[in-house]
Design a protein around this motif. Structure first.
Motif, mmCIF file in Angstrom:
data_model
loop_
_atom_site.group_PDB
_atom_site.id
_atom_site.type_symbol
_atom_site.label_atom_id
_atom_site.label_comp_id
_atom_site.label_asym_id
_atom_site.label_seq_id
_atom_site.Cartn_x
_atom_site.Cartn_y
_atom_site.Cartn_z
ATOM 1 N N MET A 30 28.094 -7.941 32.193
ATOM 2 C CA MET A 30 28.953 -8.898 32.844
ATOM 3 C C MET A 30 28.472 -9.205 34.263
ATOM 4 N N GLU A 31 28.000 -8.202 34.972
ATOM 5 C CA GLU A 31 27.528 -8.410 36.342
ATOM 6 C C GLU A 31 26.368 -9.398 36.390
ATOM 7 N N GLU A 32 25.487 -9.337 35.406
ATOM 8 C CA GLU A 32 24.327 -10.220 35.370
ATOM 9 C C GLU A 32 24.765 -11.689 35.292
ATOM 10 N N LYS A 33 25.796 -11.980 34.503
ATOM 11 C CA LYS A 33 26.303 -13.341 34.388
ATOM 12 C C LYS A 33 26.886 -13.803 35.722
ATOM 13 N N GLU A 34 27.585 -12.909 36.414
ATOM 14 C CA GLU A 34 28.170 -13.257 37.708
ATOM 15 C C GLU A 34 27.081 -13.563 38.734
ATOM 16 N N ILE A 35 26.009 -12.810 38.732
ATOM 17 C CA ILE A 35 24.901 -13.050 39.655
ATOM 18 C C ILE A 35 24.285 -14.415 39.374
ATOM 19 N N LYS A 36 24.050 -14.743 38.113
ATOM 20 C CA LYS A 36 23.475 -16.040 37.759
ATOM 21 C C LYS A 36 24.410 -17.165 38.177
ATOM 22 N N ARG A 37 25.712 -16.985 38.025
ATOM 23 C CA ARG A 37 26.683 -18.003 38.397
ATOM 24 C C ARG A 37 26.640 -18.264 39.900
ATOM 25 N N ASP A 38 26.427 -17.239 40.694
ATOM 26 C CA ASP A 38 26.356 -17.395 42.143
ATOM 27 C C ASP A 38 25.124 -18.185 42.567
ATOM 28 N N GLU A 39 24.083 -18.186 41.762
ATOM 29 C CA GLU A 39 22.850 -18.881 42.097
ATOM 30 C C GLU A 39 22.862 -20.346 41.677
ATOM 31 N N LEU A 40 23.880 -20.780 40.943
ATOM 32 C CA LEU A 40 23.940 -22.170 40.503
ATOM 33 C C LEU A 40 24.219 -23.075 41.691
ATOM 34 N N ILE A 41 23.637 -24.265 41.664
ATOM 35 C CA ILE A 41 23.890 -25.255 42.704
ATOM 36 C C ILE A 41 24.447 -26.506 42.044
ATOM 37 N N SER A 42 25.072 -27.357 42.836
ATOM 38 C CA SER A 42 25.657 -28.574 42.279
ATOM 39 C C SER A 42 24.572 -29.574 41.908
ATOM 40 N N ILE A 43 24.949 -30.547 41.132
ATOM 41 C CA ILE A 43 24.002 -31.592 40.724
ATOM 42 C C ILE A 43 23.529 -32.363 41.951
ATOM 43 N N ASN A 44 24.437 -32.673 42.862
ATOM 44 C CA ASN A 44 24.061 -33.414 44.072
ATOM 45 C C ASN A 44 23.066 -32.634 44.921
ATOM 46 N N THR A 45 23.263 -31.329 45.015
ATOM 47 C CA THR A 45 22.336 -30.495 45.776
ATOM 48 C C THR A 45 20.977 -30.469 45.090
ATOM 49 N N ALA A 46 20.966 -30.363 43.774
ATOM 50 C CA ALA A 46 19.700 -30.363 43.027
ATOM 51 C C ALA A 46 18.958 -31.681 43.237
#
Length: 73
Positions: free
Chosen positions: A1-17
């Protein structure tokens, strides 16, 4: 579960991308590297690691102003 939370924190918005992609393409236009998907990806990762979103906004504005100057000549 922690691994999924870490990946979620690294996501950026479409506008930022989109901002990172724009800055990367502008930078590649002024470099010796060809603009390929692989090079854009590398450049985006570099921008993401080095600069925050505000700095990328400034880079884009500077590149766009330079493009406008070139077109007006």
């Amino acid at each position: 579960m922690e691994e999924k939370e870490i990946k979620r924190d690294e996501l950026i918005s479409i506008n930022t991308a989109i901002k990172y992609a724009k800055a990367s393409v502008y930078a590649l236009k002024h470099s010796v590297n060809k603009i390929t998907p692989k090079e854009v990806e590398k450049e985006m990762i570099m921008h993401y690691e080095r600069y925050n979103e505000k700095m990328v906004d400034l880079l884009i504005k500077a590149y766009e102003q330079e493009e406008k100057r070139k077109c007006s000549k």
